[in-house]
Design a protein around this motif. Structure first.
Motif, short mmCIF file in Angstrom:
data_model
loop_
_atom_site.label_atom_id
_atom_site.label_comp_id
_atom_site.label_asym_id
_atom_site.label_seq_id
_atom_site.Cartn_x
_atom_site.Cartn_y
_atom_site.Cartn_z
N TYR A 188 0.88 -1.16 0.00
CA TYR A 188 0.00 0.00 0.00
C TYR A 188 0.92 1.22 0.00
CZ TYR A 188 -4.25 -2.67 0.83
OH TYR A 188 -5.32 -3.51 0.70
N LEU A 189 0.98 1.89 -1.12
CA LEU A 189 1.85 3.05 -1.27
C LEU A 189 1.08 4.29 -0.81
CD1 LEU A 189 4.64 3.91 -2.28
CD2 LEU A 189 3.62 4.21 -4.54
N LEU A 190 1.54 4.87 0.29
CA LEU A 190 0.88 6.02 0.88
C LEU A 190 1.45 7.31 0.30
CD1 LEU A 190 0.12 3.69 2.78
CD2 LEU A 190 0.30 5.29 4.66
N ARG A 221 0.66 -8.02 -10.48
CA ARG A 221 -0.57 -8.72 -10.84
C ARG A 221 -1.80 -7.83 -10.76
NH1 ARG A 221 0.03 -14.44 -10.95
NH2 ARG A 221 2.14 -14.68 -11.73
N ASP A 222 -1.73 -6.79 -9.93
CA ASP A 222 -2.90 -5.94 -9.76
C ASP A 222 -2.45 -4.59 -9.21
OD1 ASP A 222 -5.72 -5.36 -9.75
OD2 ASP A 222 -5.71 -5.65 -7.58
N ALA A 223 -3.13 -3.55 -9.62
CA ALA A 223 -2.88 -2.21 -9.10
C ALA A 223 -4.21 -1.49 -9.01
CB ALA A 223 -1.93 -1.45 -10.02
N LYS A 224 -4.40 -0.80 -7.90
CA LYS A 224 -5.64 -0.07 -7.70
C LYS A 224 -5.33 1.20 -6.91
CE LYS A 224 -10.33 -0.39 -6.12
NZ LYS A 224 -11.47 -1.22 -5.97
N THR A 225 -5.96 2.29 -7.32
CA THR A 225 -5.83 3.56 -6.61
C THR A 225 -7.17 3.87 -5.94
OG1 THR A 225 -4.25 4.33 -8.24
CG2 THR A 225 -5.24 6.00 -6.82
N PHE A 226 -7.09 4.30 -4.69
CA PHE A 226 -8.29 4.62 -3.94
C PHE A 226 -8.49 6.13 -3.87
CE2 PHE A 226 -6.70 0.55 -2.52
CZ PHE A 226 -7.81 -0.25 -2.73
N ARG A 227 -9.66 6.57 -3.43
CA ARG A 227 -9.99 8.00 -3.38
C ARG A 227 -9.04 8.82 -2.51
NH1 ARG A 227 -16.15 6.88 -2.75
NH2 ARG A 227 -15.33 6.30 -0.74
N ASN A 228 -8.42 8.18 -1.53
CA ASN A 228 -7.49 8.90 -0.64
C ASN A 228 -6.07 8.92 -1.22
OD1 ASN A 228 -6.82 6.24 -0.26
ND2 ASN A 228 -7.30 6.20 1.91
N ASP A 229 -5.92 8.54 -2.48
CA ASP A 229 -4.66 8.51 -3.23
C ASP A 229 -3.69 7.42 -2.79
OD1 ASP A 229 -5.34 10.57 -5.01
OD2 ASP A 229 -4.78 12.09 -3.52
N ILE A 230 -4.14 6.47 -2.00
CA ILE A 230 -3.33 5.30 -1.68
C ILE A 230 -3.41 4.35 -2.88
CG2 ILE A 230 -3.18 3.21 -0.27
CD1 ILE A 230 -4.06 4.84 2.12
N CYS A 231 -2.26 3.81 -3.26
CA CYS A 231 -2.21 2.82 -4.35
C CYS A 231 -1.92 1.45 -3.75
CB CYS A 231 -1.11 3.17 -5.34
SG CYS A 231 -1.39 4.69 -6.22
N ARG A 232 -2.66 0.46 -4.18
CA ARG A 232 -2.41 -0.93 -3.76
C ARG A 232 -1.77 -1.66 -4.93
NH1 ARG A 232 -7.54 -4.00 -2.24
NH2 ARG A 232 -7.74 -4.21 -4.47
#
Length: 137
Positions: A95-97, A119-130
């Motif tokens: 989780y890249l903060l 394998r997967d990348a997702k960005t959330f509304r708080n700008d954290i990237c998984r």
């Protein structure tokens, strides 16, 4: 053989975020943070679990079994370093903060050697990237 999964939050400059960091609270409580992985794992690993026992357990369990380890403080970061040292990790979730500290506990230098595949990348509304990586064999 079971799958070993390490989930770790990392600042933009490679450090373990402070436990009081606001974004860490999101990771601990939001359904897209640590709870997402805890629900899917069969076993949770804790820093008191012996490395030899862990190696044995990984060998004994089937492919559909997942061991989960979350890194959220210095003790769990040290333990994860041991798991990486023994080359037990099959999947790494970062989780890249969107913060930087310039000092603290650097945890990216402990990741085990090898070729990792995103394998997967997702960005959330708080700008954290998984970012979800699997170790190529």
């Amino acid at each position: 053989m079971a799958k070993m999964q390490v989930i770790m939050p990392v600042t933009l400059d490679g450090f373990l975020p402070d436990k009081d960091e606001e974004l860490m609270e999101w990771l601990r409580t939001d359904r897209n943070g640590f709870p997402y992985w805890e629900e899917r794992a069969i076993f949770n690993m804790y820093p008191h679990y012996g490395m030899l026992d862990l190696m044995d357990a990984k060998e004994r369990h089937k492919n559909n079994c997942t061991f989960f380890m979350k890194v959220e403080d210095g003790k769990s970061a040290e333990y994860a370093g041991g798991i990486f040292l023994y080359r037990l990790v099959d999947e790494l979730v970062i989780y890249l903060l969107p913060i930087s500290y310039k000092s603290g506990k650097n945890i990216t230098g402990r990741i085990q050697l090898g070729q990792w595949s995103l394998r997967d990348a997702k960005t959330f509304r708080n700008d954290i990237c998984r970012l979800v990586y699997h170790l190529k064999i």
